[in-house]
Design an enzyme around this catalytic site. Sequence first.
Site, mmCIF file in Angstrom:
data_model
loop_
_atom_site.group_PDB
_atom_site.id
_atom_site.type_symbol
_atom_site.label_atom_id
_atom_site.label_comp_id
_atom_site.label_asym_id
_atom_site.label_seq_id
_atom_site.Cartn_x
_atom_site.Cartn_y
_atom_site.Cartn_z
ATOM 1 N N SER A 182 0.796 -1.222 0.000
ATOM 2 C CA SER A 182 0.000 0.000 0.000
ATOM 3 C C SER A 182 0.829 1.273 0.000
ATOM 4 O O SER A 182 0.327 2.325 -0.377
ATOM 5 C CB SER A 182 -0.950 -0.006 1.188
ATOM 6 O OG SER A 182 -0.251 -0.279 2.382
ATOM 7 N N HIS A 210 -5.561 -3.732 -1.838
ATOM 8 C CA HIS A 210 -5.351 -2.725 -2.889
ATOM 9 C C HIS A 210 -5.379 -3.328 -4.288
ATOM 10 O O HIS A 210 -5.094 -2.640 -5.269
ATOM 11 C CB HIS A 210 -4.037 -1.984 -2.668
ATOM 12 C CG HIS A 210 -4.108 -0.942 -1.596
ATOM 13 N ND1 HIS A 210 -4.659 0.305 -1.803
ATOM 14 C CD2 HIS A 210 -3.722 -0.966 -0.296
ATOM 15 C CE1 HIS A 210 -4.585 1.009 -0.683
ATOM 16 N NE2 HIS A 210 -4.026 0.259 0.243
ATOM 17 N N LYS A 241 -12.032 0.014 0.037
ATOM 18 C CA LYS A 241 -11.183 0.745 -0.914
ATOM 19 C C LYS A 241 -11.903 0.850 -2.255
ATOM 20 O O LYS A 241 -12.852 1.614 -2.366
ATOM 21 C CB LYS A 241 -9.814 0.084 -0.957
ATOM 22 C CG LYS A 241 -9.092 0.382 0.351
ATOM 23 C CD LYS A 241 -7.772 -0.258 0.533
ATOM 24 C CE LYS A 241 -7.195 0.223 1.867
ATOM 25 N NZ LYS A 241 -6.369 -0.762 2.522
HETATM 26 C C1 LIG Z 1 -6.275 -0.988 3.942
HETATM 27 C C2 LIG Z 1 -5.759 -2.333 4.200
HETATM 28 C C3 LIG Z 1 -6.356 -3.162 5.145
HETATM 29 C C4 LIG Z 1 -7.466 -2.680 6.044
HETATM 30 O O1 LIG Z 1 -8.667 -2.604 5.383
HETATM 31 P P1 LIG Z 1 -9.904 -1.886 6.134
HETATM 32 O O2 LIG Z 1 -11.077 -2.437 5.435
HETATM 33 O O3 LIG Z 1 -9.719 -0.420 5.949
HETATM 34 O O4 LIG Z 1 -9.833 -2.296 7.559
HETATM 35 C C5 LIG Z 1 -5.875 -4.443 5.294
HETATM 36 N N1 LIG Z 1 -4.838 -4.888 4.556
HETATM 37 C C6 LIG Z 1 -4.231 -4.106 3.633
HETATM 38 C C7 LIG Z 1 -3.094 -4.654 2.842
HETATM 39 C C8 LIG Z 1 -4.661 -2.803 3.433
HETATM 40 O O5 LIG Z 1 -4.055 -2.033 2.542
#
Ligand SMILES: *Cc1c(COP(=O)(O)O)cnc(C)c1O
Length: 393
Positions: A182, A210, A241
């Site tokens: 990320s 992502h 996301k």
């Molecule tokens: C953003 C992210 C999460 C967390 O996701 P949420 O739904 O915001 O809790 C978990 N793992 C990765 C790799 C992320 O980038």
Amino acid sequence: MDTLQFILDERERLEQAGLRVGVRTVESAQGAWLRVDGRRVLNFSSNNYLGLANHPRLAEAAREAIGQYGVGPAAVRSIAGTLRLHTELEETLARFKGVEATLSFQSGFCANLAAIPALVGRDDLIFSDELNHASIIDGCRLSGAPVVRYAHGDCASLERKLAENPPGPGGRALIVTDGVFSMDGDIAPLGAIADLARRHGALLMVDDAHGEGVLGRGGRGVVDHFGLHGRVDVEVGTLSKAFGVVGGFVAGRGVVIDHLRQKGRPFLFSSALPAADTAAAAAAVEILEESDTLVRKLWDNARYFKERMNGAGFDTGASETPITPVMLGEAGRAQEFSRRLFERGVFAMAIAFPTVPLGKARIRVMISATHGREDLDFGVASFVEVGRSLGVV
Ligand SMILES: *Cc1c(COP(=O)(O)O)cnc(C)c1O
């Protein structure tokens, strides 16, 4: 003696090092432009890759769900919190991802906290990429299994660690990695990792937070991107996301998902995803099943922006995806860069230690399908102005 002095000391230390996080407040709906702290600014900071966070079809699905089910789930999934909407979302997601089954959670973070301790424990071993997301790290800690970290994206390092650390009698090995990282926007070499997992009899888990809505055919994710269907035991995803809502899920074989219904602690002990979010997430998946237009627009924008930025002399690191880090080095410089961008009407956050290693501070630009060419041109021009004023380009 103030018993909270340690907090004041830490605050002072972070301030001095330029590492104190300043939180801005958004005062409008999501989109290419936002109102932030009273200013209209170009949005280079959100994970709303496809513009679904404010899509009329998702909002309508949410309103309809509230009309039918109300607001709160009122129970955990395993007691009285499982709605027809949850099972429908889970079936839709399974079809989209090309897996037997999925199980939704309150967030992607929760999905990792549920999945990892359900797969391994004290007598097992975890092999974890050194740049894995914090929620993977915490899931590993909760499991109680010893963690062996391998060099980022480095299969030779992973192979060495697997050879040096065979699991004990009756013990299992789990390899876990982000699909897309990320903070750098690079992609894990998942095909080679899957080969190693097979050779060493290890379980393989990928967190595709992502990658969903971004990679693979029509945004089906990193497993689809590499054509690895059936070769990854557990996929973790987020609905927060590209899908534009909130929530998380785990995808895999039916036995894995059934196991999580028995052992996934956030499923058993924390209230279910609300009806509105569940219905909106299902609408998001349906939009992606119908058309890849948004995903294609996202990639066109990402390529265009990166070319223009590289042409202007900026270093965008190892990015292979719409996540575009602009590498700046010291935390203080990245913070100042972000402040000057904001003054010019561009909202792009500085990211520094501990989110990224010391000395690798950056501005992270999140490109989305909502941006138009003129937005991206304005963004690049602003970066060039600030870059010149700070002697970066
Ligand atoms: C953003 C992210 C999460 C967390 O996701 P949420 O739904 O915001 O809790 C978990 N793992 C990765 C790799 C992320 O980038």
